[in-house]
Design a protein around this motif. Structure first.
Motif, PDB file in Angstrom:
ATOM      1  N   LEU A 181       5.554  -4.501 -10.260  1.00  0.00           N
ATOM      2  CA  LEU A 181       5.949  -5.239  -9.060  1.00  0.00           C
ATOM      3  C   LEU A 181       6.222  -4.272  -7.907  1.00  0.00           C
ATOM      4  CD1 LEU A 181       8.232  -7.820 -10.856  1.00  0.00           C
ATOM      5  CD2 LEU A 181       6.235  -8.424  -9.481  1.00  0.00           C
ATOM      6  N   GLU A 182       6.858  -3.143  -8.233  1.00  0.00           N
ATOM      7  CA  GLU A 182       7.108  -2.090  -7.236  1.00  0.00           C
ATOM      8  C   GLU A 182       5.825  -1.697  -6.515  1.00  0.00           C
ATOM      9  OE1 GLU A 182       8.756   1.522  -8.572  1.00  0.00           O
ATOM     10  OE2 GLU A 182      10.475   0.615  -9.575  1.00  0.00           O
ATOM     11  N   LYS A 183       4.782  -1.459  -7.301  1.00  0.00           N
ATOM     12  CA  LYS A 183       3.519  -0.989  -6.733  1.00  0.00           C
ATOM     13  C   LYS A 183       2.932  -1.986  -5.749  1.00  0.00           C
ATOM     14  CE  LYS A 183       2.250   1.923 -10.686  1.00  0.00           C
ATOM     15  NZ  LYS A 183       1.295   2.134 -11.798  1.00  0.00           N
ATOM     16  N   GLU A 184       3.299  -3.260  -5.922  1.00  0.00           N
ATOM     17  CA  GLU A 184       2.825  -4.291  -4.999  1.00  0.00           C
ATOM     18  C   GLU A 184       3.785  -4.486  -3.831  1.00  0.00           C
ATOM     19  OE1 GLU A 184      -0.063  -5.912  -4.968  1.00  0.00           O
ATOM     20  OE2 GLU A 184      -0.677  -4.676  -6.671  1.00  0.00           O
ATOM     21  N   GLY A 185       4.823  -3.662  -3.772  1.00  0.00           N
ATOM     22  CA  GLY A 185       5.783  -3.782  -2.679  1.00  0.00           C
ATOM     23  C   GLY A 185       6.788  -4.890  -2.860  1.00  0.00           C
ATOM     24  N   GLN A 193       0.820  -1.214   0.000  1.00  0.00           N
ATOM     25  CA  GLN A 193       0.000   0.000   0.000  1.00  0.00           C
ATOM     26  C   GLN A 193       0.854   1.264   0.000  1.00  0.00           C
ATOM     27  OE1 GLN A 193      -2.556  -0.355   3.390  1.00  0.00           O
ATOM     28  NE2 GLN A 193      -3.643  -2.155   2.600  1.00  0.00           N
ATOM     29  N   HIS A 194       2.038   1.182   0.591  1.00  0.00           N
ATOM     30  CA  HIS A 194       2.899   2.372   0.691  1.00  0.00           C
ATOM     31  C   HIS A 194       4.339   2.027   0.304  1.00  0.00           C
ATOM     32  CE1 HIS A 194      -0.432   4.234   2.869  1.00  0.00           C
ATOM     33  NE2 HIS A 194      -0.466   3.167   3.640  1.00  0.00           N
ATOM     34  N   PRO A 195       4.540   1.571  -0.941  1.00  0.00           N
ATOM     35  CA  PRO A 195       5.892   1.176  -1.329  1.00  0.00           C
ATOM     36  C   PRO A 195       6.831   2.381  -1.467  1.00  0.00           C
ATOM     37  CG  PRO A 195       4.435   1.111  -3.236  1.00  0.00           C
ATOM     38  CD  PRO A 195       3.578   1.423  -2.043  1.00  0.00           C
ATOM     39  N   VAL A 196       8.016   2.238  -0.943  1.00  0.00           N
ATOM     40  CA  VAL A 196       9.053   3.244  -1.130  1.00  0.00           C
ATOM     41  C   VAL A 196      10.185   2.554  -1.884  1.00  0.00           C
ATOM     42  CG1 VAL A 196      10.682   4.793  -0.013  1.00  0.00           C
ATOM     43  CG2 VAL A 196       8.407   4.440   0.985  1.00  0.00           C
ATOM     44  N   THR A 197      10.375   2.916  -3.137  1.00  0.00           N
ATOM     45  CA  THR A 197      11.312   2.200  -3.979  1.00  0.00           C
ATOM     46  C   THR A 197      12.576   3.011  -4.229  1.00  0.00           C
ATOM     47  OG1 THR A 197       9.454   1.128  -5.087  1.00  0.00           O
ATOM     48  CG2 THR A 197      11.586   1.010  -6.183  1.00  0.00           C
TER      49      THR A 197
END
Length: 291
Positions: A66-70, A12-16
């Motif tokens: 994939l990033e958006k899914e953490g 929900q809150h990915p920081v990439t």
């Protein structure tokens, strides 16, 4: 007080953080890739296709999804492609599987959990070859891979290619504008023709979950090839994207959604199974301690 985010909270809150990573393969060549680090130890490896590289749209878009899914992702260039060292070779399927092995081993040393390996076009064949040889990644995604490797050669090399290459030892490939692209040696051609996709599929362990995605309008690799994979891989799901071409030009969102859903669903099932087994082990030890 510090807290550790769950996988769902990270999604929900990915920081990439994107980081350039260089990994040496088993031939001393430096492979260049981009790590999309979400903070999750789970990692998906994204492999490109023939004469391609990590910056092609399917690879970039899949890593972003994939990033958006953490979920952390790593897209890289095989040796002789993109920014990586080495010479480009026609064929080279098994050597690229070894490149993938070097990448996976690198991240395992860094305590990453390789959740899935995904490959587009030739990369699809590479991830399947890897799975057939090493059996140490639980999820494999084959996007538009070619089942019959004897097909497609005449379109690039012309008619009577076997006879001509035996006479000269090589065939040079030029594009439509008359620009030289690459040289096909007899050795590299034989490497492709001797790569047995059918045998590799039969060697993939039944516990390995495999997804094949293919476009119904693929003019480079016919959709019939996808159906062949479905016949011989034991634990297999087939998804045909209607109207999609080989590069999924107008279907990038659907491609990413199908792949990410498959990875997310089965990686969660694997975690649940692992937790259940761990719980059973604890209960068993507790019972034994009272005996």
């Amino acid at each position: 007080m510090s807290t550790t985010l769950t996988q769902e909270e990270r999604a929900q809150h990915p920081v990439t953080h994107q980081q350039r990573v260089i990994i040496e393969n088993y031939h001393g060549e430096k492979l260049v890739g981009i790590l999309h680090d979400t903070g999750s130890k789970e990692l998906v490896i994204v492999c490109h296709g023939f004469q391609s590289w990590k910056e092609r749209i399917p690879m970039v878009n899949l890593a972003a999804a994939l990033e958006k899914e953490g979920i952390s992702a790593f897209r890289f260039d095989f040796a002789g492609n993109g920014e990586s060292e080495g010479s480009f070779h026609y064929g080279n399927y098994r050597r690229e599987a070894d490149d993938l092995r070097a990448v996976i081993q690198h991240f395992r040393v860094e305590k990453r959990v390789i959740t899935a390996i995904t490959g587009h076009s030739k990369g699809g064949n590479v991830v399947l070859l890897y799975a057939s040889k090493f059996n140490d990644v639980p999820i494999v995604v084959n996007m538009s891979g070619r089942f019959n490797l004897e097909r497609g050669i005449e379109g690039r090399l012309g008619k009577d290619f076997l006879q001509r290459i035996k006479e000269t030892g090589f065939i040079d490939v030029w594009n439509k504008r008359g620009k030289f692209e690459y040289r096909v040696t007899e050795e590299s051609l034989m490497d492709r023709l001797s790569t047995d996709t059918h045998a590799a599929c039969l060697l993939i362990h039944p516990d390995c979950r495999v997804l094949t995605v293919h476009g119904s309008m693929d003019r480079i690799v016919p959709v019939e090839d996808a159906m062949e994979f479905a016949k011989f891989i034991p634990n297999h799901k087939l998804h045909i994207i209607e109207g999609a071409d080989h590069e999924y030009t107008s279907c990038q969102d659907e491609l990413a959604s199908v792949v990410v859903d498959f990875v997310r669903t089965h990686s969660r099932q694997d975690r649940d199974t692992s937790e259940q087994l761990s719980s059973c082990t604890r209960v068993d030890r507790s019972i034994q301690s009272r005996l």
